[in-house]
Each structure stands twice: as structure tokens, then as C-alpha cells.
Scaffold this motif. Structure first.
Motif, PDB file in Angstrom:
ATOM      1  N   LEU A  45      -7.873   5.937   7.829  1.00 39.15           N
ATOM      2  CA  LEU A  45      -7.245   6.931   8.699  1.00 39.15           C
ATOM      3  C   LEU A  45      -6.701   6.266   9.959  1.00 39.15           C
ATOM      4  O   LEU A  45      -7.426   5.579  10.680  1.00 39.15           O
ATOM      5  CB  LEU A  45      -8.241   8.023   9.091  1.00 39.15           C
ATOM      6  CG  LEU A  45      -7.686   9.137   9.991  1.00 39.15           C
ATOM      7  CD1 LEU A  45      -6.595   9.935   9.272  1.00 39.15           C
ATOM      8  CD2 LEU A  45      -8.804  10.068  10.445  1.00 39.15           C
ATOM      9  N   PHE A  46      -5.408   6.517  10.232  1.00 39.28           N
ATOM     10  CA  PHE A  46      -4.744   5.972  11.403  1.00 39.28           C
ATOM     11  C   PHE A  46      -4.102   7.106  12.203  1.00 39.28           C
ATOM     12  O   PHE A  46      -3.752   8.150  11.649  1.00 39.28           O
ATOM     13  CB  PHE A  46      -3.669   4.963  10.983  1.00 39.28           C
ATOM     14  CG  PHE A  46      -4.214   3.759  10.252  1.00 39.28           C
ATOM     15  CD1 PHE A  46      -4.474   2.580  10.928  1.00 39.28           C
ATOM     16  CD2 PHE A  46      -4.475   3.828   8.885  1.00 39.28           C
ATOM     17  CE1 PHE A  46      -4.980   1.471  10.259  1.00 39.28           C
ATOM     18  CE2 PHE A  46      -4.982   2.733   8.204  1.00 39.28           C
ATOM     19  CZ  PHE A  46      -5.246   1.555   8.891  1.00 39.28           C
ATOM     20  N   LEU A  47      -3.945   6.884  13.499  1.00 38.29           N
ATOM     21  CA  LEU A  47      -3.369   7.893  14.389  1.00 38.29           C
ATOM     22  C   LEU A  47      -2.123   7.352  15.076  1.00 38.29           C
ATOM     23  O   LEU A  47      -2.050   6.166  15.422  1.00 38.29           O
ATOM     24  CB  LEU A  47      -4.382   8.311  15.459  1.00 38.29           C
ATOM     25  CG  LEU A  47      -5.687   8.933  14.980  1.00 38.29           C
ATOM     26  CD1 LEU A  47      -6.642   9.126  16.163  1.00 38.29           C
ATOM     27  CD2 LEU A  47      -5.422  10.270  14.291  1.00 38.29           C
ATOM     28  N   ASN A  48      -1.163   8.223  15.283  1.00 37.36           N
ATOM     29  CA  ASN A  48       0.004   7.931  16.120  1.00 37.36           C
ATOM     30  C   ASN A  48       0.402   9.255  16.753  1.00 37.36           C
ATOM     31  O   ASN A  48       1.257   9.981  16.250  1.00 37.36           O
ATOM     32  CB  ASN A  48       1.141   7.334  15.286  1.00 37.36           C
ATOM     33  CG  ASN A  48       2.186   6.645  16.160  1.00 37.36           C
ATOM     34  OD1 ASN A  48       2.090   6.639  17.379  1.00 37.36           O
ATOM     35  ND2 ASN A  48       3.193   6.058  15.526  1.00 37.36           N
ATOM     36  N   VAL A  52      -2.713   5.279  19.377  1.00 34.86           N
ATOM     37  CA  VAL A  52      -2.008   4.590  18.300  1.00 34.86           C
ATOM     38  C   VAL A  52      -2.935   3.563  17.665  1.00 34.86           C
ATOM     39  O   VAL A  52      -3.457   2.692  18.365  1.00 34.86           O
ATOM     40  CB  VAL A  52      -0.743   3.870  18.818  1.00 34.86           C
ATOM     41  CG1 VAL A  52       0.039   3.244  17.655  1.00 34.86           C
ATOM     42  CG2 VAL A  52       0.144   4.817  19.610  1.00 34.86           C
ATOM     43  N   GLY A  53      -3.167   3.687  16.355  1.00 37.31           N
ATOM     44  CA  GLY A  53      -3.953   2.665  15.676  1.00 37.31           C
ATOM     45  C   GLY A  53      -4.996   3.225  14.734  1.00 37.31           C
ATOM     46  O   GLY A  53      -4.972   4.405  14.357  1.00 37.31           O
ATOM     47  N   ILE A  70      -0.492  -2.724  12.735  1.00 38.26           N
ATOM     48  CA  ILE A  70      -1.938  -2.511  12.596  1.00 38.26           C
ATOM     49  C   ILE A  70      -2.287  -2.169  11.152  1.00 38.26           C
ATOM     50  O   ILE A  70      -3.236  -2.729  10.578  1.00 38.26           O
ATOM     51  CB  ILE A  70      -2.407  -1.401  13.556  1.00 38.26           C
ATOM     52  CG1 ILE A  70      -2.266  -1.880  15.013  1.00 38.26           C
ATOM     53  CG2 ILE A  70      -3.852  -1.000  13.262  1.00 38.26           C
ATOM     54  CD1 ILE A  70      -2.518  -0.800  16.043  1.00 38.26           C
ATOM     55  N   VAL A  71      -1.529  -1.270  10.542  1.00 40.39           N
ATOM     56  CA  VAL A  71      -1.789  -0.897   9.151  1.00 40.39           C
ATOM     57  C   VAL A  71      -1.636  -2.109   8.232  1.00 40.39           C
ATOM     58  O   VAL A  71      -2.409  -2.292   7.278  1.00 40.39           O
ATOM     59  CB  VAL A  71      -0.835   0.240   8.707  1.00 40.39           C
ATOM     60  CG1 VAL A  71      -0.969   0.492   7.200  1.00 40.39           C
ATOM     61  CG2 VAL A  71      -1.137   1.525   9.486  1.00 40.39           C
ATOM     62  N   MET A  83       0.831  -1.201   0.000  1.00 38.31           N
ATOM     63  CA  MET A  83       0.000   0.000   0.000  1.00 38.31           C
ATOM     64  C   MET A  83       0.870   1.257   0.000  1.00 38.31           C
ATOM     65  O   MET A  83       2.012   1.222   0.454  1.00 38.31           O
ATOM     66  CB  MET A  83      -0.904   0.041   1.239  1.00 38.31           C
ATOM     67  CG  MET A  83      -1.980  -1.028   1.289  1.00 38.31           C
ATOM     68  SD  MET A  83      -3.204  -0.666   2.581  1.00 38.31           S
ATOM     69  CE  MET A  83      -2.191  -0.785   4.057  1.00 38.31           C
ATOM     70  N   LYS A  84       0.296   2.343  -0.472  1.00 38.50           N
ATOM     71  CA  LYS A  84       0.944   3.636  -0.363  1.00 38.50           C
ATOM     72  C   LYS A  84       0.404   4.333   0.879  1.00 38.50           C
ATOM     73  O   LYS A  84      -0.796   4.551   1.010  1.00 38.50           O
ATOM     74  CB  LYS A  84       0.688   4.497  -1.596  1.00 38.50           C
ATOM     75  CG  LYS A  84       1.338   5.883  -1.518  1.00 38.50           C
ATOM     76  CD  LYS A  84       1.034   6.721  -2.747  1.00 38.50           C
ATOM     77  CE  LYS A  84       1.655   8.111  -2.624  1.00 38.50           C
ATOM     78  NZ  LYS A  84       1.328   8.967  -3.805  1.00 38.50           N
ATOM     79  N   ILE A  85       1.313   4.673   1.800  1.00 41.03           N
ATOM     80  CA  ILE A  85       0.928   5.291   3.064  1.00 41.03           C
ATOM     81  C   ILE A  85       1.444   6.723   3.103  1.00 41.03           C
ATOM     82  O   ILE A  85       2.631   6.978   2.858  1.00 41.03           O
ATOM     83  CB  ILE A  85       1.510   4.520   4.265  1.00 41.03           C
ATOM     84  CG1 ILE A  85       1.289   3.007   4.114  1.00 41.03           C
ATOM     85  CG2 ILE A  85       0.921   5.048   5.564  1.00 41.03           C
ATOM     86  CD1 ILE A  85      -0.140   2.579   4.101  1.00 41.03           C
TER      87      ILE A  85
END
Length: 431
Positions: A374-377, A366-367, A398-399, A1-3
Motif C-alpha cells: 500500500l502506497f499513498l500520494n 507520498v510513499g 519509491i514503488v 509489477m501491476k499497480i
């Protein structure tokens, strides 16, 4: 994937490293001209899993009231009205119970211990150098009351299997010989031999170089305006240089994260708590700290970084104010002078401040979020450097849909309940 990763502090860069190692295409955006130019620039230098504890603790409300009348107070709350501040403080106070403190500290220690292990592995794998030392942290108590209050922390450390040593005054001086010249009483200390120190700025800069060599793309001087939503899923970000798209977005913008995700219906309880630091050259080795000494009275960490001393700490709850206050500098100098007077050259000091992104319960967020893609850190508070490697590794797991080596279910935004997010309120972003 492109992150797409938003933010290139120590959290964003470690996330980029581990996501790249997991086989993803990674693009990192940051408004600064290089990595670690904001909160990661001159923090206290501690990698202290054993000292990981929430600020929300039993007795803190009473202590905070007393601190308001102290000259060298470790906590200052700005009087300017701020709805976000009041809401955050109310949530923090709700966590000042024995039950909440125990649960929050255990969760923080779990992530921090894992992060220290990840950092050790990363250092072994890459040979990265950043003025690191692995000689522990000494939490220094000046009063018997502080010694007795450490009992609850010791219980959590023992339960979590974290190594520690309870020292008397002479034991503290043996661990840190420079304390033999300290002014004032020393009642005892709690030494955490598994803790480390190091320059977070050097680490982040060098890891970014290593990540770039592995194919991570860093785009500097790029401001992030809002997130792009298509078909109910986050697909990228609108920036000062146009739209950048990807299969997923990681928000690692520290204290600036809540404003970005608010438009997607997410209530992210992260608030900026300003910390200060001094950096000065060592002029007398015999008087200087060996590793990190945490002055429990003033909540100030005094850390050895190569041929420098870093004095960091304090907490000022005053929004996004980045002005340097002379009174805070005086407190840092007071703590240094009382414990390691004459060790450094105060005529060549660098005075700095940064905004720590704090959650009410002390644990970072985190997660994944309720919003697909959409993910958070973010939300690491005073422990971003301590928890960076572990948070980056967990986020990458997780991603990638992999099972993490530690429990992660209680690290995400979902722990704040239904109030945390309402994914049905998504609004598409326009170019």
C-alpha cells in the motif's frame, strides 16, 4: 509489477504516467466519467514552488480569530461539531511554531521545486499544452505589515536557493501593468520568477490521453469500496464493478483517502478544506493579469489562463460540504475588482468549489505505508497542481525501489510517528 491507482485527479494521473514510464502495468480507477472532474477541475491555476508554504505558521491562530469578524475573510471555520476536524485543527495548531514552520516550508519547497523541474521535462518530452505560461507569481502586499511579515519566507527562499525579487509598488505595476488601474494601496510585492501557470484540468486530461496511448488502463465510473488484504498485504480493491487486483495499490483519492485506509489501522491526517474559484473571459487585455497575482490580504490568486481569468482561493473548513456560498463568490469578485476591475466579463462567470486534501503540516503524504503493498500520494492541499509532477515521479521511484533525485524520507506517513499506523490490525476484505 501491476499497480492499481485509486483516483484520476492530477495526482493519480501523474502517478500513472511515471509508473508506466518506469515499466509497470498500470490500472487507474475513478468514480467519475473522465479525469480531473473533482478537486483538479478548476483550481487557481498556479504552479508556484516559490509560494509553497504551510498554512500552519506563527501568528495564524490570532489571525484566524480576527478573520472570523471580517466580511471578506480568507478563512472560515464551520461551527458544526466534527471530531475529525477538531483533531486536525489541533495538529495544525501544534505546527504553528517558528521551528515547525521553517522545517515544513523547506520540505515543501524542496518537493515543489523538484516538481516544477519534472513538469518542465514532461512538457519538453511530450509537447503537452495546457494554457501554460512561465512568467512567475507576484505576491502582492497591500500593507507595510505584510511586507515586513514576508521576511521569514524570504529567508527560507534564500536558504533554498529559490530565485525571488522584492518589489516596491512601482515594481509591482511594472511586472503586472494591469495593476496601474487597481483600487486601494499597494505597499510592495514578492515576485517569484520561476513560478508558472496553467490549466490543471487541461493538463490532466491530456496527460491521461498520453498515458492511455502508452498502455495505462483507465476505468471510469468505478467506485472504490474497500481494500483487499491477503496474507497481510494489500492486493487490490473491492469496487462497484468487482475486485480489481494488483501487486501494489496507490491511494490518490485526495480528501477521501483517510476513510479508505482507516480500516487498515492507518491514521492519515488529511482533512478537506474547501476552496472556491471563478473563471471568466478576458474582455480588456490592458487591464488583465499577465500571470498570477496573489492577493495577500484575501489569500486569493488571480491567474491568466489563455483568454480566461481564474480567481481562486479562500479556505472553508466545513467537512465534505460542496455547496456554493454566495458570500465566498462575493469575496473573490471583491479581490478581482480591486486589482483588475474591468478585465473580465462577470456576467459570464463560472463559479466552482472543490475539496483540497490538507495535512496539518502542509506537506503531502507520498510513499510507502506500514502496510505491505500500500502506497499513498495524497494530502497536497492547495499545492496539488504545483507538486503533482514531482510527487508522481517520487512515488514511481519509491514503488520501483529506485533512489529518488531528492530526499523523500520525510514525505511519508511515518513522519507522524507511531500514531500513524498499526499494521497489525489488518482485516481481509471480502468480495
Amino acid at each position: 509489477m501491476k499497480i492499481v491507482i485509486l483516483g484520476a485527479g492530477v495526482i493519480g494521473v501523474t502517478s500513472a504516467w511515471y509508473l508506466s514510464q518506469a515499466g509497470h502495468e498500470v490500472v487507474v480507477l475513478d468514480r467519475q466519467p473522465a479525469p480531473a472532474r473533482e478537486t483538479s477541475f478548476a483550481n487557481a491555476g498556479e504552479v508556484s514552488p516559490g509560494y509553497s508554504a504551510p498554512w500552519a505558521a506563527p501568528g495564524i491562530p490570532l489571525k484566524a480569530m480576527k478573520w472570523m469578524f471580517q466580511k471578506h475573510a480568507p478563512l472560515v471555520v464551520g461551527l458544526r461539531p466534527d471530531v475529525a476536524k477538531l483533531s486536525w485543527l489541533a495538529r495544525m495548531l501544534a505546527n504553528c511554531t517558528p521551528e515547525a514552520y521553517k522545517a515544513n516550508k523547506a520540505r515543501m519547497v524542496r518537493l515543489a521545486e523538484y516538481s516544477r523541474d519534472c513538469l518542465e521535462g514532461l512538457r519538453s518530452e511530450t509537447g503537452i499544452a495546457y494554457d501554460e505560461r512561465t512568467q512567475g507569481t507576484l505576491q502582492l502586499f497591500r500593507t507595510e505589515a505584510q511586507v515586513e511579515a514576508a521576511g521569514k519566507d524570504i529567508a527560507v527562499l534564500r536558504e533554498g536557493g529559490v530565485a525571488f525579487e522584492v518589489l516596491d509598488a512601482e515594481g509591482c505595476r511594472a511586472a503586472e501593468p494591469g495593476l496601474r488601474a487597481a483600487r486601494g494601496p499597494i505597499a510592495g510585492g514578492l515576485r517569484l520568477p520561476g513560478d508558472e501557470t496553467g490549466d490543471c484540468f487541461k493538463f490532466t486530461t491530456r496527460l491521461a490521453d498520453l498515458a492511455a496511448a502508452q498502455g495505462v488502463e483507465f476505468r471510469w465510473g468505478v467506485g472504490v469500496e474497500r481494500l483487499v488484504v491477503e496474507g497481510g498485504r494489500v492486493r487490490g480493491a473491492v469496487t462497484s464493478e468487482g475486485i480489481v487486483t494488483g501487486d501494489a495499490v496507490v491511494v490518490a483519492l485526495g480528501s477521501y483517502s483517510p476513510a479508505l485506509v482507516k480500516g487498515l489501522g492507518l491514521d492519515l491526517p488529511v482533512y478537506p478544506v474547501k476552496g472556491y474559484s471563478l473563471t471568466l473571459p478576458v474582455v480588456d487585455e490592458a487591464l488583465a493579469p499577465v500571470s498570477t497575482v496573489m492577493d495577500e490580504t484575501h489569500k486569493v490568486a488571480i491567474t491568466r489562463l489563455g483568454d480566461r481569468i481564474r480567481v481562486g482561493g479562500l479556505a472553508e473548513i466545513a467537512g465534505f460540504d460542496l455547496s456554493l456560498k454566495a458570500a465566498r463568490r462575493a469575496t473573490l469578485e471583491h479581490s478581482l475588482g480591486g486589482l483588475f476591475g474591468g478585465a473580465g466579463d462577470l456576467s459570464r462567470v463560472e463559479f466552482w468549489c472543490g475539496l483540497r486534501p490538507m495535512t496539518p503540516d502542509g506537506t503531502p503524504v507520498v510513499g510507502r505505508t506500514p502496510v505491505p503493498g500500500l502506497f499513498l500520494n495524497t494530502g497536497h492541499g492547495t499545492l496539488g497542481w504545483t507538486m503533482a509532477a514531482g510527487s508522481g515521479r517520487v512515488l514511481a521511484d519509491i514503488v520501483s525501489g529506485r533512489r529518488s533525485e531528492i530526499e523523500t524520507a520525510d514525505l511519508g506517513i511515518a513522519r507522524y510517528g507511531r500514531e500513524a499506523g498499526r499494521a497489525g490490525t489488518l482485516v481481509p476484505a471480502r468480495a
